[in-house]
Every structure is written in structure tokens, then in C-alpha cells.
Write a protein that holds these residues in place. Structure first.
Motif, mmCIF file in Angstrom:
data_model
loop_
_atom_site.group_PDB
_atom_site.id
_atom_site.type_symbol
_atom_site.label_atom_id
_atom_site.label_comp_id
_atom_site.label_asym_id
_atom_site.label_seq_id
_atom_site.Cartn_x
_atom_site.Cartn_y
_atom_site.Cartn_z
ATOM 1 N N MET A 1 42.790 32.804 38.963
ATOM 2 C CA MET A 1 43.405 33.997 38.426
ATOM 3 C C MET A 1 43.252 35.182 39.388
ATOM 4 O O MET A 1 44.187 35.929 39.587
ATOM 5 C CB MET A 1 42.749 34.305 37.077
ATOM 6 C CG MET A 1 43.322 35.502 36.397
ATOM 7 S SD MET A 1 44.988 35.151 35.868
ATOM 8 C CE MET A 1 45.307 36.580 34.906
ATOM 9 N N ARG A 2 42.047 35.295 39.972
ATOM 10 C CA ARG A 2 41.822 36.406 40.904
ATOM 11 C C ARG A 2 42.728 36.314 42.126
ATOM 12 O O ARG A 2 43.268 37.315 42.578
ATOM 13 C CB ARG A 2 40.374 36.417 41.360
ATOM 14 C CG ARG A 2 39.432 36.910 40.323
ATOM 15 C CD ARG A 2 38.042 36.904 40.871
ATOM 16 N NE ARG A 2 37.451 38.202 40.596
ATOM 17 C CZ ARG A 2 36.215 38.496 40.899
ATOM 18 N NH1 ARG A 2 35.454 37.622 41.502
ATOM 19 N NH2 ARG A 2 35.740 39.673 40.593
ATOM 20 N N SER A 3 42.886 35.088 42.653
ATOM 21 C CA SER A 3 43.734 34.960 43.847
ATOM 22 C C SER A 3 45.184 35.274 43.531
ATOM 23 O O SER A 3 45.883 35.860 44.354
ATOM 24 C CB SER A 3 43.654 33.592 44.477
ATOM 25 O OG SER A 3 42.835 32.714 43.857
ATOM 26 N N ALA A 4 45.636 34.897 42.345
ATOM 27 C CA ALA A 4 47.018 35.194 41.966
ATOM 28 C C ALA A 4 47.228 36.706 41.860
ATOM 29 O O ALA A 4 48.261 37.233 42.318
ATOM 30 C CB ALA A 4 47.355 34.516 40.645
ATOM 31 N N LEU A 5 46.248 37.416 41.285
ATOM 32 C CA LEU A 5 46.350 38.869 41.201
ATOM 33 C C LEU A 5 46.312 39.515 42.579
ATOM 34 O O LEU A 5 47.015 40.500 42.827
ATOM 35 C CB LEU A 5 45.223 39.432 40.333
ATOM 36 C CG LEU A 5 45.365 39.279 38.825
ATOM 37 C CD1 LEU A 5 44.131 39.821 38.124
ATOM 38 C CD2 LEU A 5 46.600 39.959 38.315
ATOM 39 N N ILE B 1 47.320 38.149 45.459
ATOM 40 C CA ILE B 1 48.599 37.897 46.128
ATOM 41 C C ILE B 1 49.685 38.785 45.545
ATOM 42 O O ILE B 1 50.460 39.404 46.285
ATOM 43 C CB ILE B 1 48.972 36.405 46.016
ATOM 44 C CG1 ILE B 1 48.005 35.569 46.854
ATOM 45 C CG2 ILE B 1 50.409 36.161 46.435
ATOM 46 C CD1 ILE B 1 48.104 34.081 46.627
ATOM 47 N N LEU B 2 49.746 38.876 44.217
ATOM 48 C CA LEU B 2 50.748 39.711 43.573
ATOM 49 C C LEU B 2 50.554 41.183 43.941
ATOM 50 O O LEU B 2 51.525 41.897 44.218
ATOM 51 C CB LEU B 2 50.688 39.530 42.059
ATOM 52 C CG LEU B 2 51.750 40.235 41.248
ATOM 53 C CD1 LEU B 2 53.141 39.753 41.638
ATOM 54 C CD2 LEU B 2 51.515 40.010 39.774
ATOM 55 N N ALA C 1 41.629 42.777 40.531
ATOM 56 C CA ALA C 1 41.289 41.483 41.092
ATOM 57 C C ALA C 1 39.951 41.488 41.837
ATOM 58 O O ALA C 1 39.272 40.464 41.898
ATOM 59 C CB ALA C 1 42.390 40.992 42.027
#
Length: 63
Positions: A1-5, A7-8, A59
Motif C-alpha cells: 500500500m505504501r509503495s502504491a501511494l 508511486i501515485l 505514504a
């Protein structure tokens, strides 16, 4: 979840800066863009960049 935030957030900041540059007429890429020298796009880009920074803060904070 942290990596997705992360990147976004990074994508939002970069896209927002592109929109700001195009809105102020600093960036002329692509040359046929309808956003060049249109001030509303600079405002929208600034808002998008702030959203991206907020996502990065969320994040990276410790839980």
C-alpha cells in the motif's frame, strides 16, 4: 500500500509540474498541446502537485 501511494504521489507531483509549466507557457511539449499559455491549467497543476505531496507525506509517515 505504501509503495502504491508513493508511486501515485510522485506521478501526481510530476504531472502537476508539467501542467503548471504548460499553463504558464514555460514548457512547450507537446507543441500542439491545448494547455500551453492557459492559466487555468497552471492552477489545476498546482492543486494536483499539492495532492501528490500530501500522498507522499501519508505514504512516508511512521505508524
Amino acid at each position: 500500500m505504501r509503495s502504491a501511494l508513493m508511486i501515485l504521489g510522485i506521478l501526481c507531483v510530476l504531472m502537476g509540474l508539467l501542467w503548471v509549466g504548460q499553463g504558464f507557457g514555460i514548457i512547450h511539449w507537446p507543441a500542439s498541446s491545448f494547455m500551453i499559455d492557459e492559466r487555468p491549467w497552471a492552477t489545476r497543476g498546482a492543486i494536483l502537485s499539492v495532492v501528490g505531496i500530501a500522498l507522499l507525506i501519508v505514504a512516508t509517515r511512521k505508524r
